[in-house]
Structures are given as structure tokens and as C-alpha cells.
Scaffold this active site. Structure first.
Site, PDB file in Angstrom:
ATOM      1  N   ASP A   1       1.234  21.785  27.442  1.00 44.90           N
ATOM      2  CA  ASP A   1       0.545  21.925  26.158  1.00 44.90           C
ATOM      3  C   ASP A   1       1.158  23.101  25.413  1.00 44.90           C
ATOM      4  OD1 ASP A   1      -1.427  21.765  24.083  1.00 44.90           O
ATOM      5  OD2 ASP A   1      -2.855  20.977  25.537  1.00 44.90           O
TER       6      ASP A   1
ATOM      7  N   TYR B  26      -0.796   7.597  11.179  1.00 49.54           N
ATOM      8  CA  TYR B  26      -1.353   7.817  12.524  1.00 49.54           C
ATOM      9  C   TYR B  26      -1.446   6.494  13.289  1.00 49.54           C
ATOM     10  CZ  TYR B  26      -4.993   8.465  16.060  1.00 49.54           C
ATOM     11  OH  TYR B  26      -5.700   8.457  17.230  1.00 49.54           O
TER      12      TYR B  26
ATOM     13  N   LYS C  22       0.465   5.119  16.756  1.00 51.19           N
ATOM     14  CA  LYS C  22      -0.263   4.642  17.938  1.00 51.19           C
ATOM     15  C   LYS C  22       0.086   3.192  18.248  1.00 51.19           C
ATOM     16  CE  LYS C  22      -2.497   8.390  19.031  1.00 51.19           C
ATOM     17  NZ  LYS C  22      -2.189   9.079  20.290  1.00 51.19           N
TER      18      LYS C  22
END
Lengths: 110, 263
Positions: B32, B158, B162
Site C-alpha cells: 500500500d 471508473y 473495472k
């Protein structure tokens, strides 16, 4: 007010909760109208599903009806708009419960 | 017990996934930006390479699983970030760890979204991502010309990322499985996060118009643990027969809005 008139009223008002309440607990809404997407049929069972479905369509697809006309006790016609995709449709109350709730309704292209 | 790498494991779905995997006794490497085991910005090619290199250094013997959760929403206001992190950041990590996964017959779960079935994707962008992804910068240049301040544009990009991740997974799943590595995806519904807890009234109205049947009448969203538990299942031996699957974990929103889509 007759069920078909009430149906037109709530759908014009985009009242998704009231729309669901017009149906019996396991009421069936079948829509066979082209709507600008790949899916041209919707079969919804149960008043909660019908309510949730229209909550989505009223907002995201800007679903609306116009030029409504009640034809008789069981039928009404209108121009349905799915986000600007127009189709002439006819709604038919196929089955109604003894207490006046919709057991089965179809909406087909006219 | 196995060794799993999780991207975006410091919060949200990724954070819960790390927690559940650790509860099961697995070793977990969290990748991360901060508060993690490997600090790497997966939105950049350098960051992705850094993560892949460090994983190879830490576990040259291989990995049992790679879980890709890192991503940003369509409301982040940065279209290039949406594309570079959600699509390229995911695909690069899977490709970069493929050799490690093969060593242990591992599995990979990528995170997509239930919005892929709702027709809101810019399919031209999704097609570019799947079919012409050899030049990332060229695609970033295309999206940078769009209006990043427009929420519907952000959402359409977005969803495109996806959709492309899901399609990439489907396209590669057979070959990966033939080499002992399962590839699957989860498609979550809207999840409670720090961001959704503080969103505007308009945004809340929009979210509530994506009804979650299992939450009927509660005006609430999916819990991150509901998604993470399915990810952990897909990454487990119990799911060894599942490959190339996009599992919708949205409380039934997809079924509600796509009643006729059986396959």
C-alpha cells in the site's frame, strides 16, 4: 381510485415506495419494452423488488412516463422514456387480488 | 499456512482481507502507500516494479495468493489515477507475480465492481485497456483530455477500468489455470468506507438508488467484511474448482437490475 389509475399516478410521481405497495407481497411486474440497453425484459417478483428496481430506474435511467391515458379498467398506455429512449407502451393489469392489489402486470410495446 | 500478498491492504476491503487471512493463520504482505509491509505507489510503473521486486526478494519460493484490492473511486477527481491504479496497477501485479504463484499453485483474486453490469462504462476506454494496453501513457493522454470534475465522467471511466479488469481476468483465466494458478474476481456493491461515511446528500441519494436487497429498508451499504470473506474463500483451497469467475458480492443488486441475465 382504480388500481390502473393509481399505477399511472405513482409512476408519474416517481414514487417508488407507493409503486411497490400497489402490488401483492409476491406481485409480478413484467416489462417487455426496449429501453436502449441490451436487456429488453424485466421480470420482478415481490413488492420490495419492484420498489427497489424503480428507485434505481427513476434516478439512474431517468425513467419517466408521459402522454398517459387510461384505456379501461385494466389498461393504460403511455410513452415511456428510459433516459431519453422513447417507446409507446401499454400496461395491463393481468391479475388483481381480492383486496385490489396487483398480482401480475405486463408492460409491452404498443 | 500460506503466504498471501494483498494490495490496498491498509484500509477498506483490503484491510479486512488482511485481517481475515491473518486470523486464519496465513502470512500476509500488505502492499500500500503507507502503514504496510511494502510501500509502493501502484499507479506508477516504477511503484509496481518495486512491489514485484520486493515480493520476489521476500518470497522467492513463491506465493499462495495475490489479492488485488488497491483502487480509487470514480469520484476521486483524477481520471488518470483511476486508469493507472485500477487497471494497470492490478494487471501489472498479477503479471509480475505469476511466476511466484506458479511455484506454489497459487491463486489470484482481483477486485472489480458490480457496476460493470449496469451499462455505465465508457466501453471505448475499456476496449483500449484490454486491446491496446501496451502503451499506458497513450491511454492516460486520452482520458486526461476528459472533464475530470464531472462525476458522471469519472464514474464512466471508473466502470471502464473495472470492466477491463474483469475482462482481462476472464481472458487469462484458462491459461493461468492450465499452469496451476486460479484467477477470479469479486464484484462488490457499494461498501461502507471512510469516504462514504462523509459523502454529500446528492452522493448518498445516488448510492441509495443502487438498492441492496439484503439491506432492504436499512439505507446502509455493504460491510467490507462481507466482501473480504468471499475474497478469502476464493483464495482458499475450498474454492479450488472456481476459476475465471466474477462473483458479485452486492447483496443482490445485480440480480435485481439484470433479472434476465442468467449467464
Amino acid at each position: 381510485m382504480k388500481p390502473i389509475e393509481r399505477f399511472i399516478e405513482v409512476i408519474e410521481n416517481k414514487d417508488f415506495m407507493a409503486l411497490g405497495e400497489l402490488f401483492t407481497q409476491d406481485g409480478h411486474y413484467c416489462d417487455y419494452c426496449a429501453n436502449g440497453t441490451a436487456q429488453h425484459e424485466y421480470h420482478l417478483y415481490g413488492k420490495e423488488a419492484i420498489s427497489m428496481f424503480f428507485r434505481n430506474k427513476f434516478l439512474f435511467r431517468q425513467y419517466a412516463v408521459m402522454e398517459t391515458e387510461v384505456l379501461n379498467e385494466r389498461q393504460a398506455e403511455f410513452i415511456a422514456s428510459f433516459g431519453g429512449y422513447y417507446i409507446m407502451a401499454i400496461a395491463t393489469l393481468q391479475q388483481i387480488s381480492e383486496d385490489g392489489h396487483i398480482k401480475r402486470m405486463t408492460v409491452r410495446p404498443k | 499456512m500460506g503466504v498471501y500478498a494483498v494490495t490496498g491492504g491498509s484500509s477498506g476491503i483490503g484491510g479486512k482481507t488482511v485481517e481475515l487471512l491473518k486470523k486464519k493463520g496465513h502470512e500476509v504482505i500488505n502492499i500500500d502507500l503507507r502503514n504496510c509491509d511494502i510501500e509502493a505507489n501502484l499507479a506508477s510503473p516504477e511503484g509496481r516494479q518495486k512491489a514485484v521486486d520486493e515480493l520476489h526478494q521476500m518470497h522467492p519460493e513463491g506465493l499462495d495468493g495475490v489479492i488485488c484490492c488497491a483502487g480509487v473511486s470514480g469520484a476521486c477527481g483524477n481520471l488518470e489515477l483511476i486508469v493507472s491504479l485500477n487497471f494497470f496497477g492490478t494487471v501489472a501485479i498479477v503479471k509480475g507475480t505469476y511466476d511466484l504463484l506458479k511455484k506454489k499453485g497459487g491463486t489470484c483474486v482481483v477486485t472489480t465492481s458490480n457496476t460493470i453490469s449496469q451499462g455505465a462504462a465508457r466501453m471505448d476506454i475499456a476496449d483500449l485497456l484490454n486491446n491496446n494496453n501496451d502503451n499506458e501513457q497513450r491511454i492516460l493522454n486520452v482520458v486526461s483530455s476528459m472533464d475530470g470534475t464531472n462525476l458522471s465522467v469519472g464514474n464512466s471511466i471508473y466502470v471502464a477500468t473495472k470492466y477491463a479488469v474483469a475482462r482481462w481476468m476472464r481472458r487469462h483465466s484458462a491459461s493461468y489455470a492450465a499452469n496451476g494458478v486460479r484467477l477470479n474476481a469479486v464484484a462488490p456493491g457499494n461498501v461502507n468506507t471512510a469516504m462514504t461515511a462523509t459523502m454529500s446528500a446528492n452522493a448518498k441519494t445516488a448510492l441509495n438508488a443502487l438498492p441492496i436487497p439484503t439491506k432492504y429498508g436499512k439505507e446502509t451499504l455493504m460491510d467490507p467484511e462481507e466482501i473480504a470473506s468471499v475474497i478469502v474463500f476464493l483464495g482458499s483451497h475450498e474454492a479450488r474448482g472456481v476459476n475465471g469467475n466474477i462473483m458479485f458480492v452486492d447483496g443482490g443488486t445485480d440480480a435485481l437490475l439484470n433479472t434476465e441475465k442468467v449467464y
